[in-house]
Design a protein around this motif. Structure first.
Motif, mmCIF file in Angstrom:
data_model
loop_
_atom_site.group_PDB
_atom_site.id
_atom_site.type_symbol
_atom_site.label_atom_id
_atom_site.label_comp_id
_atom_site.label_asym_id
_atom_site.label_seq_id
_atom_site.Cartn_x
_atom_site.Cartn_y
_atom_site.Cartn_z
ATOM 1 N N PHE A 222 0.770 -1.353 0.064
ATOM 2 C CA PHE A 222 0.146 0.016 -0.058
ATOM 3 C C PHE A 222 1.009 1.058 0.018
ATOM 4 C CE2 PHE A 222 -3.116 -2.956 1.500
ATOM 5 C CZ PHE A 222 -4.240 -2.454 1.101
ATOM 6 N N ASP A 223 1.832 1.182 0.826
ATOM 7 C CA ASP A 223 2.700 2.440 1.177
ATOM 8 C C ASP A 223 3.234 2.799 -0.114
ATOM 9 O OD1 ASP A 223 1.320 3.258 3.527
ATOM 10 O OD2 ASP A 223 2.579 1.565 4.079
ATOM 11 N N LEU A 224 4.062 1.735 -0.801
ATOM 12 C CA LEU A 224 4.903 2.034 -2.089
ATOM 13 C C LEU A 224 4.051 2.464 -3.286
ATOM 14 C CD1 LEU A 224 7.661 -0.891 -2.152
ATOM 15 C CD2 LEU A 224 8.115 1.634 -1.996
ATOM 16 N N LEU A 225 2.794 2.039 -3.210
ATOM 17 C CA LEU A 225 1.781 2.254 -4.242
ATOM 18 C C LEU A 225 1.409 4.000 -4.186
ATOM 19 C CD1 LEU A 225 -0.090 1.106 -6.402
ATOM 20 C CD2 LEU A 225 -1.883 1.569 -4.677
ATOM 21 N N SER A 226 1.456 4.332 -2.901
ATOM 22 C CA SER A 226 1.170 5.851 -2.896
ATOM 23 C C SER A 226 2.528 6.557 -3.286
ATOM 24 C CB SER A 226 0.829 6.429 -1.454
ATOM 25 O OG SER A 226 1.625 5.744 -0.535
ATOM 26 N N LYS A 227 3.745 6.155 -3.130
ATOM 27 C CA LYS A 227 4.949 6.764 -3.677
ATOM 28 C C LYS A 227 5.057 6.681 -5.132
ATOM 29 C CE LYS A 227 7.315 6.164 0.802
ATOM 30 N NZ LYS A 227 6.924 4.993 1.425
ATOM 31 N N PHE B 30 -7.621 -1.463 4.743
ATOM 32 C CA PHE B 30 -6.540 -0.404 4.702
ATOM 33 C C PHE B 30 -6.991 0.785 3.922
ATOM 34 C CE2 PHE B 30 -1.886 -2.525 5.624
ATOM 35 C CZ PHE B 30 -2.773 -3.288 6.563
ATOM 36 N N LEU B 31 -8.035 0.810 3.353
ATOM 37 C CA LEU B 31 -8.498 1.890 2.477
ATOM 38 C C LEU B 31 -9.607 2.528 3.153
ATOM 39 C CD1 LEU B 31 -8.712 0.165 -1.355
ATOM 40 C CD2 LEU B 31 -6.797 1.489 -0.005
ATOM 41 N N LYS B 32 -9.950 2.417 4.467
ATOM 42 C CA LYS B 32 -10.952 2.713 5.206
ATOM 43 C C LYS B 32 -11.185 4.428 5.143
ATOM 44 C CE LYS B 32 -8.984 2.503 9.460
ATOM 45 N NZ LYS B 32 -9.221 1.647 10.922
ATOM 46 N N ASN B 33 -9.990 5.104 5.042
ATOM 47 C CA ASN B 33 -9.859 6.563 5.334
ATOM 48 C C ASN B 33 -9.575 7.034 4.015
ATOM 49 O OD1 ASN B 33 -9.615 9.164 6.033
ATOM 50 N ND2 ASN B 33 -8.421 8.758 7.760
ATOM 51 N N ILE B 34 -10.692 7.697 3.533
ATOM 52 C CA ILE B 34 -10.106 8.608 2.170
ATOM 53 C C ILE B 34 -9.037 9.592 2.214
ATOM 54 C CG2 ILE B 34 -12.137 10.390 2.397
ATOM 55 C CD1 ILE B 34 -11.386 8.245 -1.029
ATOM 56 N N LYS B 35 -8.887 10.010 3.205
ATOM 57 C CA LYS B 35 -7.796 11.140 3.174
ATOM 58 C C LYS B 35 -6.315 10.723 3.160
ATOM 59 C CE LYS B 35 -10.802 14.124 6.097
ATOM 60 N NZ LYS B 35 -11.565 13.431 7.034
ATOM 61 N N THR B 36 -6.309 9.373 3.485
ATOM 62 C CA THR B 36 -4.700 8.859 3.457
ATOM 63 C C THR B 36 -4.272 8.798 1.946
ATOM 64 O OG1 THR B 36 -5.570 6.462 3.337
ATOM 65 C CG2 THR B 36 -4.955 7.440 5.561
ATOM 66 N N CYS C 142 -4.975 5.664 0.015
ATOM 67 C CA CYS C 142 -6.309 5.539 -0.268
ATOM 68 C C CYS C 142 -6.529 6.337 -1.653
ATOM 69 C CB CYS C 142 -7.525 5.953 0.601
ATOM 70 S SG CYS C 142 -9.073 5.520 0.110
ATOM 71 N N ARG C 143 -5.965 7.541 -1.535
ATOM 72 C CA ARG C 143 -5.834 8.364 -2.779
ATOM 73 C C ARG C 143 -5.205 7.799 -3.914
ATOM 74 N NH1 ARG C 143 -5.279 12.994 1.009
ATOM 75 N NH2 ARG C 143 -2.877 13.030 0.312
ATOM 76 N N ALA C 144 -4.441 6.978 -3.767
ATOM 77 C CA ALA C 144 -3.456 6.496 -4.705
ATOM 78 C C ALA C 144 -4.351 5.165 -5.303
ATOM 79 C CB ALA C 144 -2.102 5.825 -4.295
ATOM 80 N N GLU D 56 -16.624 3.367 7.689
ATOM 81 C CA GLU D 56 -15.035 2.868 6.984
ATOM 82 C C GLU D 56 -15.427 1.887 5.986
ATOM 83 O OE1 GLU D 56 -13.051 1.430 10.735
ATOM 84 O OE2 GLU D 56 -13.026 3.282 11.388
ATOM 85 N N LEU D 57 -16.537 1.282 5.691
ATOM 86 C CA LEU D 57 -16.801 0.776 4.642
ATOM 87 C C LEU D 57 -17.132 1.339 3.542
ATOM 88 C CD1 LEU D 57 -19.379 -1.744 6.027
ATOM 89 C CD2 LEU D 57 -17.502 -2.458 4.907
ATOM 90 N N TYR D 58 -17.662 2.892 3.380
ATOM 91 C CA TYR D 58 -17.811 3.481 2.412
ATOM 92 C C TYR D 58 -16.857 3.385 1.170
ATOM 93 C CZ TYR D 58 -19.246 7.337 -0.645
ATOM 94 O OH TYR D 58 -19.562 8.112 -1.834
ATOM 95 N N THR D 59 -15.400 3.711 1.499
ATOM 96 C CA THR D 59 -14.571 3.675 0.317
ATOM 97 C C THR D 59 -14.646 2.350 -0.553
ATOM 98 O OG1 THR D 59 -13.026 3.155 2.008
ATOM 99 C CG2 THR D 59 -13.102 5.398 1.119
ATOM 100 N N GLN D 60 -14.794 1.110 0.379
ATOM 101 C CA GLN D 60 -14.614 -0.097 -0.132
ATOM 102 C C GLN D 60 -15.989 -0.321 -1.245
ATOM 103 O OE1 GLN D 60 -13.255 -3.358 2.372
ATOM 104 N NE2 GLN D 60 -13.503 -1.640 4.068
ATOM 105 N N ILE D 61 -17.189 0.103 -0.679
ATOM 106 C CA ILE D 61 -18.338 -0.035 -1.585
ATOM 107 C C ILE D 61 -18.356 0.877 -2.633
ATOM 108 C CG2 ILE D 61 -20.904 0.616 -1.655
ATOM 109 C CD1 ILE D 61 -20.872 0.283 1.356
ATOM 110 N N ALA D 62 -17.441 2.001 -2.631
ATOM 111 C CA ALA D 62 -17.505 2.969 -3.809
ATOM 112 C C ALA D 62 -16.579 2.655 -4.649
ATOM 113 C CB ALA D 62 -16.948 4.346 -3.182
ATOM 114 N N ALA D 63 -15.406 1.737 -4.338
ATOM 115 C CA ALA D 63 -14.672 0.960 -5.250
ATOM 116 C C ALA D 63 -15.161 0.165 -6.032
ATOM 117 C CB ALA D 63 -13.153 0.419 -4.519
#
Length: 709
Positions: free
Chosen positions: A300-305, A324-330, A333-335, A360-367
């Protein structure tokens, strides 16, 4: 489920399986006749409408009406009568339903795959409308009326025509998902078998029946789903099989926690022998090429870099531990989100789909289904009990959880609990072991008491609060070392050959290892400093060794992705405020391949931070259980968990402090920094710290920020 069919000129026959309630209805009808050869009942057409009315009262029976007979007698002029229901007109109802001047307000909520209830205050005219519905049913317990989804269109139309009544309709996502049930065609419950002839036979032959169902579900949903099976049920093999079905659309991207990257690469080669040796590419640094191979595995963290490389889109993406994608601000998640929106197939895997709350489910449903809830706010109002506060909206609550669960299971989520499918896997048995307070020296007790006293007074800033709690937590770790080591030695003496010990602070892990070395006991140790590539071989060593071996594991570094089912005992030397982490840690042993019952021992020391952590954990698990997101109820399954601190007002303050500080949703990186701070606290010389009750020796900002991967 059954249907009515014509039987001769003036009679009709009911074709349906056995149902005691229905037989009772049959026997009350004057023209009844039973045909022993056909084993079916038939009746005169004169009794048809009376019979249908009686049958529709039964919640366990669904009868398709006679063709050509209009089974619905409703006020004429309704444009929903007899015709096929137009989903568009139902979706329109979802828009302008508010009536500011209404005296009676209510809402529709889904309660099962076929029925919904109307939660509304008393009103004679509303009851009048309810009584016109054939499928009406009054629940004495909840004191609410419920109806078949078939009746939804005409009920809503009737209620919307009442000037003084405002009823919130079912959300758009529910109407789109359950259109078949609303349009009176029966819904499909059996998932058809997908054609897996193009996939390697090795993996197809290895699937258990429930795993095959998971693959069928995914393919029926066009490869977009949240696979939320309990831990240890083989989500990896299902995901690989689903991805292999869409092999023509590869290259494939797999995003995982960094500790299991190599495990995934190994799994692909193991299950898909047709892959050539160089077809997996595990990304190790941000400079690697993200699209170098057929299968690309990144943390996850390398993806964002690596967002510069994300211009090229992947058609098939697997996200492991998608919570791990529960928080849209991280950053992670943005990557990930744009990648998922661009991909045709999105396979999310998560054994704990909502770590603590629906938001915290919202981003997963939206994905998986971006069209369901385009705006988070509407989701928040419906399922997070959103409240307007002076500073903005608070989405941390939960509401209408049953509806959310039914909606997700019907549309994007497949979730099987261990208890559903693994008849061969016995349940876990937990017990709370209160460790001997004699192990804690008088000096340490005094320090902890002073710390607690200080905390009970409260703090000016949140930062100070957190620092104090972490200091209290690390002091607890030191205080428990003696008792923990003693407990482990007792276990070894009583002939326990293989077990797992989880702790969080480095000093605790070090102390356990030092003692094992002194006694010449074999062990493996996996913590934050163990390289990913070595973890697998350490696990193998533990799994296949004949001798006595203890696995000493870090709670936050080794709580997922490892299989250590050779052990049937898990010991927690320390507690942790997030129950999801504890359950994942337990499940290192409680996995497929485990043949005996897994025992879990939580070591709890009185007079320390554990007094407050244990109730916090129990409380959180209870909330998860209500949403159907965790089968684990600590209170029910643990022996002697009736251990609650004395109801002393000072203790109540500290308990609230823990509850508040560690329940607030916050950035994941905060959590990592908190953990680092805790580690920094624990590395100071315990001797000097204990003399200094002020605690100034512990600098909470770590000397150098460890690279978080």
């Amino acid at each position: 489920k059954g249907k009515c069919v014509k039987y001769g000129e003036d009679r009709f026959q009911v074709e349906i399986g056995y149902n005691a309630e229905l037989i009772a209805v049959f026997k009350k009808i004057p023209s009844k006749s039973y045909d022993p050869a056909m084993k079916k009942w038939n009746f005169s057409l004169e009794d048809y409408s009376g019979f249908m009315e009686a049958a529709n009262q039964l919640s366990s029976v669904i009868l398709a009406p006679l063709e050509g007979e209009n089974a619905v007698c409703l006020a004429s002029g309704s444009h929903f009568v007899g015709s096929r229901v137009d989903v568009k007109s139902l979706l329109k109802m979802c828009q302008n339903w508010k009536k500011p001047s209404a005296l009676v307000k209510g809402k529709c909520v889904l309660i099962s795959r076929l029925r919904f209830e109307v939660d509304i205050g008393y009103s004679a005219e509303v009851i009048g409308v309810f009584k016109q519905m054939e499928s009406r049913n009054y629940d004495m317990n909840t004191r609410k009326w419920n109806f078949l989804l078939l009746d939804y269109p005409k009920l809503m139309e009737a209620l919307q025509s009442l000037v003084s009544v405002e009823v919130e309709p079912l959300p758009k996502a529910v109407i789109q998902t359950f259109a078949a049930q609303i349009q009176r065609s029966t819904s499909q419950t059996d998932i058809p078998d997908a054609d897996l002839s193009a996939v390697d036979s090795k993996i197809v032959m290895s699937l258990m029946p429930f795993q095959r169902e998971g693959v069928n579900f995914a393919i029926l949903r066009n490869g977009r789903l949240l696979l939320a099976d309990d831990m240890g049920l083989g989500k990896t093999i299902q995901a690989i099989c689903i991805a292999a079905y869409y092999r023509k659309e590869w290259p494939l991207l797999v995003v995982t926690p960094s500790s299991v990257r190599f495990t995934w690469a190994e799994a692909f080669h193991r299950w898909l022998p047709s892959l050539s040796p160089g077809s997996t590419n595990v990304i190790v640094t941000g400079k690697d090429n993200l699209t170098a191979s057929l299968i690309n595995i990144v943390s996850f963290d390398l993806l964002s870099k690596m967002d510069k490389q994300l211009k090229s889109t992947f058609q098939v993406v697997i996200i492991d531990e998608s919570h791990f994608l529960k928080n849209i601000k991280t950053a992670r998640c943005r990557a990930a989100m744009p990648l998922l929106k661009a991909a045709r197939r999105v396979i999310l895997l998560s054994g704990t789909p909502a770590m603590s709350r629906p938001a915290e489910l919202y981003t997963q449903i939206a994905a998986v289904q971006p069209a369901f809830f385009p705006q988070f706010h509407s989701f928040g109002l419906r399922y997070c009990d959103a409240r307007k506060m002076p500073w903005g909206w608070d989405y941390s609550g939960s509401s209408n959880l049953t509806e959310l669960k039914i909606l997700l299971e019907e549309s994007i989520m497949i979730r099987r609990l261990k208890s559903d499918v693994l008849s061969q896997l016995p349940a876990k048995q937990r017990k709370m072991v209160v460790v001997a307070p004699e192990g804690i020296s008088a000096k340490t007790k005094a320090v902890l008491a002073a710390e607690a006293k200080k905390m009970a007074k409260g703090y000016e800033s949140k930062q100070q609060e957190k620092e104090a709690l972490l200091l209290f937590y690390s002091r607890t770790a030191e205080a428990k070392i003696h008792s923990v080591v003693e407990y482990i030695l007792e276990l070894l003496e009583s002939g326990n050959d293989k077990f797992l010990v989880f702790a969080h602070h480095k000093i605790v892990l070090d102390a356990i290892v030092a003692e094992l070395e002194k006694r010449h006991v074999e062990y493996i140790r996996i913590d934050g400093s163990t390289p990913s590539a070595e973890r697998q071989s350490l696990c193998q060593k533990f799994q296949f060794s004949e001798k006595q071996v203890v696995a000493v594991l870090s709670l936050t570094a080794a709580n997922m992705g490892l299989t250590l089912s050779a052990a049937d005992l898990v010991v927690f030397a320390e507690l942790f405020w997030n129950p999801g982490v504890l359950i994942q840690a337990e499940d290192r042993a409680h996995r497929i391949g485990q043949t005996s019952s897994v025992n879990v021992h939580y070591l709890v020391a009185k007079g320390t931070a554990d007094d407050y952590l244990w109730p916090v954990i129990q409380e959180k698990i209870k909330v998860l259980g209500e949403a159907g997101l965790s089968e684990t109820n600590f209170s029910k399954t643990a022996e002697s968990t009736n251990y609650h601190p004395k109801p002393d007002p000072k203790q109540k303050t500290i308990y609230d402090l823990f509850q508040r500080t560690f329940s607030e949703s916050r950035d994941d990186t905060d959590e990592v920094l908190l953990l680092e701070a805790a580690d920094a606290c624990s590395e100071f010389d315990s001797g000097s710290a204990l003399q200094d009750t002020g605690g100034e020796t512990c600098s909470v900002s770590p000397p150098k920020k460890r690279r978080i991967e």
